[in-house]
Every structure is written in C-alpha cells, then in structure tokens.
Design a protein around this motif. Structure first.
Motif, mmCIF file in Angstrom:
data_model
loop_
_atom_site.group_PDB
_atom_site.id
_atom_site.type_symbol
_atom_site.label_atom_id
_atom_site.label_comp_id
_atom_site.label_asym_id
_atom_site.label_seq_id
_atom_site.Cartn_x
_atom_site.Cartn_y
_atom_site.Cartn_z
ATOM 1 N N LYS A 1 -8.378 3.656 -6.764
ATOM 2 C CA LYS A 1 -7.557 2.596 -7.351
ATOM 3 C C LYS A 1 -6.181 3.125 -7.717
ATOM 4 N N GLU B 1 -12.994 -2.241 -2.337
ATOM 5 C CA GLU B 1 -11.758 -1.611 -1.880
ATOM 6 C C GLU B 1 -11.193 -0.640 -2.911
ATOM 7 N N GLU B 2 -11.624 -0.768 -4.162
ATOM 8 C CA GLU B 2 -11.106 0.101 -5.227
ATOM 9 C C GLU B 2 -12.070 1.235 -5.553
ATOM 10 N N SER C 1 -3.816 3.219 -4.856
ATOM 11 C CA SER C 1 -3.402 1.899 -4.379
ATOM 12 C C SER C 1 -2.307 1.286 -5.251
ATOM 13 N N LYS D 1 0.843 -1.193 0.000
ATOM 14 C CA LYS D 1 0.000 0.000 0.000
ATOM 15 C C LYS D 1 0.876 1.240 0.000
#
Length: 854
Positions: free
Chosen positions: A56, A179-180, A59, A10
């Motif tokens: 995204k 999560e994106e 990340s 991350k």
C-alpha cells in the motif's frame, strides 16, 4: 452534483531501487523487520498511516520522493545491504534440508490448513491454529524444505472486534483489498489466471488461485469470489469459519479436493501430504483417487499407498473440537464420489465413524484422517496422550500407550515474535548467525552473555511501548463509546511501567478461564491495591461471534475493569490480533495462562512470551507441562486430574493467589541492596529465554517433523517396498491374517506365577502360542509389563519382543526372552501377539492384537 472520472496514479520505482517492489511482495520482511526501515526512511508518516504495509505504501508514495531517495547515499547503503541479504536468503542452496536430506530436495511436502497467520495486514487467521500454520511456513522456508502450503483466501477475513460501553461486543468484517496486499494472482503458461474447477452437486465451482511469497515458500490460496460463480457460491470463501454446516463442508471440500486439484494443475507432484487439523481431511480421499487413477489399482491398494504419504496433525483435546457433519450432508456431496472410489455408501461413511454404521454419530473429519493417514500426531507430549485416549476406539485391544498417535510439540517462529529491541540485543551478545540455528538449544546458552542491566533496559523499552499501546487502545474505545473528556484524559495517567504487569491474551474460549483470577474478589482486590507493590493486569482476546459464553466472559472482564477497586489496575483491549500480541508478549512481566487441564492442546502464546524474557505463570498443560523446569517460571497447581470443575477452579485459583502473594510479587520487588536492579528476577528471565526460546520454536518443531514424520514417510513411499505389486501382496496378506487372527491362543508356561527378583536382574519369560494357520513370519510375540497402581491396573507399559525358540508342531510354538526391571515396586506382566510386516507403518494399524486371556 457534478460528474467526475477517476484517475489512479501508480508511482514508478527508479531502476536503482526497483527491488523495493519484490521485497514488498515477499513476507520475508515480516520476520526481518529491519528491512522495513527502508520504507520508513522514505516517508515515516505515510508508512505509519498504512500500518506498515509496504504494498500500500508503494502505491501512495510521492514520485519525487522516490527519485530523491534513489540518489541518497545513506539510503542506498542500507538498501543494498537489505536487498543482498534478501537475495542471498532466497537463492542459497546451503540450507538445513539440503545439507541433511539432499536425496529428497525434489520431494515436495504439501501442507493443508484452513487458516494462516502470517502478518496482521493479512487477516486470514482466527487464532492459534492459523498462527501455528504461518510460523510453520516461515520455518519451513528458513530450513529450506520443499514445502507447498495450501489454504483459502478469505476476502472478508476474520472479524474486527469492538467493545461497547457496557462490555458487549460488535463484530465487523472489513473487506480485504487484494491490490493493497502482498497477494499475487497465479498465471498459467499463457498468462491467464489459473482457475481450479471443483465439482459440486449439480454445478461446478470455480476457484481463482492466488499466491503469497513467504521467504522461499509459496503459499497458494483458493478463492470462489469470482464472476464465474453464482452470488451464493462466491460467498463460500469470503469468511473464515462463517456460516452454517453446509458452508463449512463446502469450504472443506474446496480446501481438500480443490487443493489437490490445484497441485495437479500447477504440476506439483507432492510426495507427502500433511493435513493440519481435520478441515482438510478430504485430501486423503483425493490421494487415494490419485493412486487409483495413476496405478490402476483397487481402493484398498490405493488406500495403503495413501497411508504411506499422508500425515495428520490433530489440535483438539475434546470430541466437540472436531468437525462432525450430519450424514445427509455427506450424502448430498459425496454420493457420486463413492462410485468414483469404487466403494459402497456404507464403506464410505464408515471412514468417518469411530464405530461402524453408527450413523447417528455423524461423519467425523478427524476420524477420516486418522483412519487413512499413516502418521498421526498431537501437538504436545501431554496432548499426544490425550489424543490417544480420545481416539482409542479406533484401535480396539491396543494398549493406550500403543495407540499410533505420536506428538510433535508446537513452537513459534523466533524472528517473527522476538521484539526488534531484543533481537538487536541478542545479536550483540549471541554467536554470529544464531538466527539460523534457533533449533539448537546450545545456541541459547549465549543468553548468559547479556549483561543484566542491558536485558532489563531492553525489557523496559518494550514495557513502555506496551503502556502506550494499551492507552491508545482504551482511549479509542472510550472516544467511540462517547465517554466524557475528563474520563478520556485520565487514561494517560493509567498504567505504571514500573509496576508488576501481568498479561492474559488468547481466544476467549470458556475452558481458558479468563475470569479465574477473580474467583475470590476480596483477595484479588487486596493483591492489586498494595501501594508498595502495585500489580496490574492486561487482558485481550476474541471469542467467536457464535460463542455466547465467550462473549459473556469478555463482558465480565470489562465490567470488572470498571469497578472502582480495579479501575486503572485491570484493562481489557479490543481487537486482539498479531499486532497487539507482539506488544503484549514482549511488554508484560508475567504471562498468565490458566486453562482447564488437560484441555490446552499446546498453546503458543506463552512460548512467544518466554522467548522475549517474559516469565510464564501457567497451568501444567499443553507445552508448559513439559517446558516448566522449576527455574524458568511458576506452575499453577499440579498435574491432578479433576472430574469436578468446581473443585478444580477452587484449587487452581487458590494456587494463583498463593504463588502471587508468596513468590511472584515478593521476587519482582526484591531489588538488590544498593542497586536499582533485581538480579534474581533477571536470572529467571534468562532461564525463561534459554529454556523456552531454545526448545519451543518452530525451527525445532520442523526438525522434529522431519525426523519423526516427513523423512520416514518419504523413505517409505519412495522405496521399492511400496511398488504396486508389493502393496497388492500386502493387502492380500492382511485379508488372510484377518480371516485367521481369531485362531490365535496364548498359554503362559509358568501359569503367571508371582515372581520375586532383585532390581536389575534378568527375568526369563516364556510362553506357548497357537497360531492357527498363521505363519510365524507374520506375527511377533511380546511380553508386556507395567507398574501396578493401587487399583491393580498396569500403567506406563513397556513391551519386550520374544524370540521363537521351539516349533512344537500342530501350529504351536514356544517363545522366550529375558528382561530386567531396574526400579523397585510391583509390576504386572502378560503376553500378546501383534502383526508383523515390513509394510506396516505401525504394528497397531490393523487393530489386531491378541492378549493372554482366559
């Protein structure tokens, strides 16, 4: 095969640019697109690869590059400007709502919708309803409303559409990777996920709560796809509008009942509950139950209280557009609920029926909302009238214009749908901070300050971008479908940016008549193949996977696009979404819309187009019926009402051809002498921007909701009028009134003799009323007058309240008034009696109206 472990790295934002994370999680960037340049500057290739998804992007970005830009003075200058603007927007108290309604700044408006179209990276929308909901949220944020939207999180969203080589479609549901996405779990005071329980027959369904930041507004979404639920229950919120009726009613229980439970768990005590279409109508039952529990009152008293704080917006112009569930499903899910409300099964079922005990008609979600919500509205002026006609059975003996359904015409969120190229141009020539006053039509007159050449150049920039998008979309189709290399290479020669380009993009429902322009193939072939005045048409749209007729339309348009005479002239794009829409509504020259009048409730694609200087060419339906002024576009046909679809299609298609041949095409190619500019066309573009952009935006729409619905309901429910004791008195008054209402009799004092008067002169009207034990304070008497048509029926009726002038004894009273008619012609007149009480939201709510009769 060897074994390996997974390591997720991350990237860490340096402290100096740490606000990039907060910016990424707030969809403020979706309508302040200049902020996205920060991510593009860091790594333009990666940002394009992730489809401009900031979450995204952060990340995957290279850590070294983050450190590098955190020391880049050029980047930091832009970064500071964006973050300052972002924070100033979020934390200012200087909002429209606070300035105009400071007394209600802590009174929340809860807004329930089955779908929200916020950005293309969040496919939790299907079409216009969702786009409207998303734009509603954004303008509520801009204007600073205390606004709490509630919906469902569809992890498989709405489908992706692919068109095969034969024109058939493939529907693919791709999972959303939470999560994106800019979606965050909601936590309680202890840091645990908020889980909402909803009782279902024999089990409890648990719903995880997620949030999306939309500027100042937080959207809450409910999700059943968690380990606490069975595998079947986990699927309930996976797909938007998926499954059978059992799935649909389950989703609507989650939205309405689960949504209300969510607010309670988050300690959000809303003042107003706004249901956007009937999917969320079970909210009304929960609001009633809430008052019953908190005030310890009966169902009837709680229902009156609920009416004072609920609003229902209907979006459909046809009965089939409403969710109607079979009675066995209602029994399955609501048998115990009847007991909680303290009413019988019969009384419960009648809440969702136009006619009492008509079990065969099913339980209508729109009827449920209409019977309880104190304020009801359609989504355009014309649709308000269509809705009154559609639901008039709920208010028998009520004149059609008095059926208590008003309208607020839909709009679009200006800064979401205005192309960045044009936004920069408008910023240069319109007054400072114009974006904060999009609802003020006077602001839009500044469009005249823009030089013609500058506007046309900006339009051509957008047009060339559209050409590239269309070529890419068609190329992708052909490669996937295995076309030959030479055919794929031909794509780069297709589409002429200088040719008149027409756009048609929307949900491919049959009433929208996507193929109408091809009704006369010989004539449209001639129109599209004039080498001196070339014309090209771009289509896009998704039918629902269950809509076979809509899919047939897609196939038909595709097959037409492959015909020799239309190849390179007609295009149909696949996977229509917000991304594709932005290019279309800003890149074509003319926006074609030809629904079967009056089946378009509002429509907003033409509003997006008009805002960008694209000129509308549309049926006089929905918003265009009130938006067309003769100078800002073209009308297809007129406002004739047809009962024969064949005649309607013939007349409308002929109008399309005639206007194209005689007005649109000649005007587009009429360059000024000695100039490359076409000032007459550009004048029409400017008229379009001013008249459409200045009125049909969600800023104006929110102001209308505030003035017509939100604030009146807030004033009502927070006033001492709606104290428990007064509402109980009102319920008793209503019972007494209904018991005696049929005793009322009306007698004209002049035997309805024909009157002849001069226009504008006062006409004295008088009648006698027998009230049969009802107090004069409980009623009002009116003269009702309207223009007589050729059949002898009154239309466009208007009422004039009469004054009590004489107590004749024995419950007989004399009423009189004077009125003036200012236009010549024949008018009818009659008399009527209506209920009167300060707690009546609308005088027709009780369906009590006595007319003069034999």
């Amino acid at each position: 095969m060897y074994l390996f472990g997974k390591i997720t790295v991350k990237p860490q934002l340096p402290e100096r640019i740490s606000e990039l994370s907060n910016l990424a999680t707030n969809l403020w960037w979706s309508w302040n697109t200049y902020s996205l340049r920060l991510y593009d500057y860091i790594d333009s290739n990666l940002f394009a690869k992730v489809n401009k998804n900031p979450i995204k992007f952060l990340s995957l970005i290279n850590q070294e590059r983050l450190v590098e830009v955190s020391k880049d003075e050029e980047f930091l200058k832009d970064y500071d400007m964006v973050i300052d603007n972002f924070k100033n927007y979020l934390y200012t108290d200087n909002t429209y709502f606070n300035k105009h309604f400071p007394q209600f700044k802590n009174n929340y408006i809860a807004y329930f919708s089955a779908e929200f179209g916020l950005d293309e990276i969040l496919p939790i929308y299907a079409g216009g309803l969702g786009i409207l909901s998303g734009d509603h949220c954004k303008s509520a944020s801009d204007l600073g409303l205390p606004f709490v939207p509630v919906g469902l999180l569809y992890k498989q969203g709405y489908f992706n559409q692919f068109i095969n080589a034969d024109g058939s479609e493939v529907f693919d549901y791709a999972p959303n990777i939470i999560e994106e996405l800019p979606i965050l779990p909601v936590k309680d005071e202890s840091g645990n996920d908020v889980i909402v329980p909803v009782e279902f027959p024999g089990r409890i369904i648990y719903l995880k709560v997620w949030s999306i930041n939309v500027g100042r507004v937080t959207l809450y979404l409910l999700d059943s796809d968690i380990d606490l639920n069975s595998s079947l229950d986990r699927q309930l919120t996976l797909k938007l509008y998926g499954g059978n009726q059992d799935m649909r009613i389950s989703q609507e229980i989650i939205l309405g009942i689960g949504g209300m439970t969510l607010l309670k768990m988050l300690h959000i005590d809303a003042t107003i509950y706004h249901m956007n279409e009937g999917h969320s109508s079970f909210v009304t039952l929960e609001v009633i139950k809430k008052f019953m529990q908190e005030k310890h009152v009966s169902f009837e008293v709680a229902k009156k209280m609920a009416s004072a704080c609920t609003i229902f917006t209907t979006h459909t112009p046809v009965p089939a557009g409403n969710d109607i569930f079979p009675i066995d499903l209602i029994d399955k899910y609501f048998t115990s609920y009847c007991a909680e409300l303290g009413i019988s099964r019969s009384d419960f079922l009648n809440l969702g029926m136009k006619k009492e005990n008509a079990l065969g008609d099913g339980f209508n979600m729109a009827v449920l909302a209409l019977k309880i919500a104190g304020c009801k509205n359609g989504v355009s002026k014309l649709h308000g009238g269509v809705s009154r006609e559609l639901f008039k059975e709920l208010w028998p003996n009520t004149a059609i214009e008095d059926v208590p359904i008003t309208y607020v015409t839909n709009g679009v969120h200006t800064c979401t749908w205005l192309a960045p190229t044009l936004k920069e141009l408008y910023n240069a020539y319109m007054r400072p901070f114009w974006q904060e006053s999009t609802f003020d039509s006077e602001v839009w007159n500044d469009i005249d300050n823009i030089p013609d050449q500058a506007l046309w150049d900006a339009h051509m920039v957008q047009k060339k971008k559209l050409v590239e998008l269309v070529r890419k979309n068609i190329r992708t189709q052909k490669i996937r479908n295995g076309c030959q290399a030479d055919e794929i290479a031909e794509i780069d020669k297709m589409l002429n940016p200088n040719a008149l380009t027409i756009g048609f993009a929307r949900r491919f429902a049959t009433y929208k008549r996507a193929d109408l322009i091809f009704r006369d193939m010989e004539r449209i072939t001639k129109i599209l193949n004039d080498p001196q005045k070339p014309v090209q048409i771009i289509f896009a749209g998704k039918p629902h996977p269950a809509d076979i007729q809509g899919q047939d339309l897609v196939k038909k348009i595709y097959e037409i696009s492959q015909m020799p005479q239309f190849k390179g002239k007609v295009f149909i794009l696949e996977n229509y979404n917000m991304y594709v829409s932005r290019y279309l509504v800003s890149g074509v020259d003319v926006w074609l819309n030809n629904p079967r009048r009056p089946l378009e409730a509002s429509g907003t694609s033409g509003e997006k187009a008009g805002l960008n200087g694209v000129i509308n060419f549309s049926i006089l339906d929905g918003w265009w019926d009130e938006g067309y002024n003769g100078e800002n576009g073209w009308a297809i046909g007129d406002n004739t009402e047809y009962t024969n679809y064949e005649l309607q299609d013939a007349a409308d298609s002929q109008s399309i051809y005639n206007v194209l041949e005689n007005e649109i095409i000649p005007l587009y190619y009429a360059k000024d002498p000695g100039s490359s500019l076409n000032t007459k066309w550009i004048k029409k573009m400017k008229n379009s921007i001013k008249s459409v952009g200045g009125v049909y935006n969600t800023g104006r729409m929110i102001v209308d909701y505030l003035d017509k619905l939100y604030i009146p309901q807030m004033e009502r429910i927070t006033s001492n009028q709606y104290e428990q004791e007064k509402v109980e008195e009102f319920v008793n008054w209503e019972h007494t009134l209904k018991e005696k209402w049929n005793n009322i009799r009306l007698f004209p004092t002049n035997n309805l003799e024909e009157l002849v008067v001069k226009a504008g002169n006062q006409i004295n009207m008088c009648c006698k009323v027998h009230l049969g034990g009802i107090s004069p304070e409980s009623i009002k008497v009116e003269v009702y007058s309207g223009k007589l048509d050729d059949t002898g029926k009154m239309s466009d009726g208007k009422s004039y309240e009469m004054q009590l002038t004489n107590d004749l004894g024995n419950d007989d009273y004399e009423y009189s008034t004077s009125m003036a008619l200012n236009h010549g012609g024949n008018y009818g007149y009659t008399f009527r009696v209506l209920p009167k009480n300060d707690l009546l939201i609308n005088e027709n709510d009780l369906s009590l109206c006595t007319w003069l009769s034999n």
